[in-house]
Design a protein around this motif. Sequence first.
Motif, PDB file in Angstrom:
ATOM      1  N   GLY A  14     -43.975  -2.710  30.565  1.00 33.75           N
ATOM      2  CA  GLY A  14     -43.926  -1.979  31.465  1.00 33.75           C
ATOM      3  C   GLY A  14     -42.667  -0.567  30.682  1.00 33.75           C
ATOM      4  N   SER A  16     -41.004   1.595  27.362  1.00 38.41           N
ATOM      5  CA  SER A  16     -41.028   3.057  26.843  1.00 38.41           C
ATOM      6  C   SER A  16     -40.476   3.165  25.719  1.00 38.41           C
ATOM      7  CB  SER A  16     -40.235   4.062  28.180  1.00 38.41           C
ATOM      8  OG  SER A  16     -41.367   4.228  29.029  1.00 38.41           O
ATOM      9  N   ARG A  65     -51.333   7.184  29.322  1.00 40.10           N
ATOM     10  CA  ARG A  65     -49.871   5.890  29.257  1.00 40.10           C
ATOM     11  C   ARG A  65     -48.938   6.596  27.828  1.00 40.10           C
ATOM     12  NH1 ARG A  65     -49.915   1.155  27.546  1.00 40.10           N
ATOM     13  NH2 ARG A  65     -51.910   1.776  26.496  1.00 40.10           N
ATOM     14  N   ASN A  82     -45.216   5.547  27.240  1.00 41.70           N
ATOM     15  CA  ASN A  82     -44.537   4.569  28.676  1.00 41.70           C
ATOM     16  C   ASN A  82     -46.064   3.204  29.260  1.00 41.70           C
ATOM     17  OD1 ASN A  82     -42.560   6.739  28.249  1.00 41.70           O
ATOM     18  ND2 ASN A  82     -44.143   8.369  29.623  1.00 41.70           N
ATOM     19  N   ASN A  83     -45.194   3.018  29.959  1.00 50.61           N
ATOM     20  CA  ASN A  83     -45.913   1.792  30.163  1.00 50.61           C
ATOM     21  C   ASN A  83     -46.827   0.912  29.427  1.00 50.61           C
ATOM     22  OD1 ASN A  83     -47.172  -0.540  32.984  1.00 50.61           O
ATOM     23  ND2 ASN A  83     -48.875   1.149  33.021  1.00 50.61           N
ATOM     24  N   LYS A  85     -47.865  -1.957  27.515  1.00 51.06           N
ATOM     25  CA  LYS A  85     -48.523  -3.389  27.297  1.00 51.06           C
ATOM     26  C   LYS A  85     -48.572  -4.776  26.300  1.00 51.06           C
ATOM     27  CE  LYS A  85     -51.542  -1.061  30.602  1.00 51.06           C
ATOM     28  NZ  LYS A  85     -53.559  -1.018  31.048  1.00 51.06           N
ATOM     29  N   SER A 114     -44.790 -10.497  26.758  1.00 52.09           N
ATOM     30  CA  SER A 114     -45.206 -10.123  28.640  1.00 52.09           C
ATOM     31  C   SER A 114     -43.749 -10.514  29.195  1.00 52.09           C
ATOM     32  CB  SER A 114     -46.400 -11.176  28.354  1.00 52.09           C
ATOM     33  OG  SER A 114     -45.980 -12.362  28.017  1.00 52.09           O
TER      34      SER A 114
END
Length: 114
Positions: A14, A16, A65, A82-83, A85, A114
């Motif tokens: 989540g 950046s 993203r 961004n965002n 994973k 995570s």
Amino acid sequence: VQLVESGGDLVQAGGSLRLSCTASGFSFSTQAMSWLRQAPGKDLEWISGITDYGPTYYDSSVTGRFTISRDNANSILYLQMNNLKPEDTAMYYCAKSWGPFGVRGPGTQVTVSS
């Protein structure tokens, strides 16, 4: 030709990061540039490109993203991510090319927890 990437780090999902690639030894402003990445055990992947006059390319895995941009005055290529994973974890490279086949820098590591 010299390309040096920076900005990689360990971030939480989540989060950046902004990667930079400082270029020298060629006419940066007239050259299409790309970002590539390689995750452990996987093939090199072309994730984004930008032409010398503006049009861009994004792989479907990063569309929406990641944003590629360039500062021609200072010969710097950027990748705003961004965002993030966990599957974005990889070594990231900039390349002097439109596509994955050009000269690359040594890379910068991005790790997303995570």
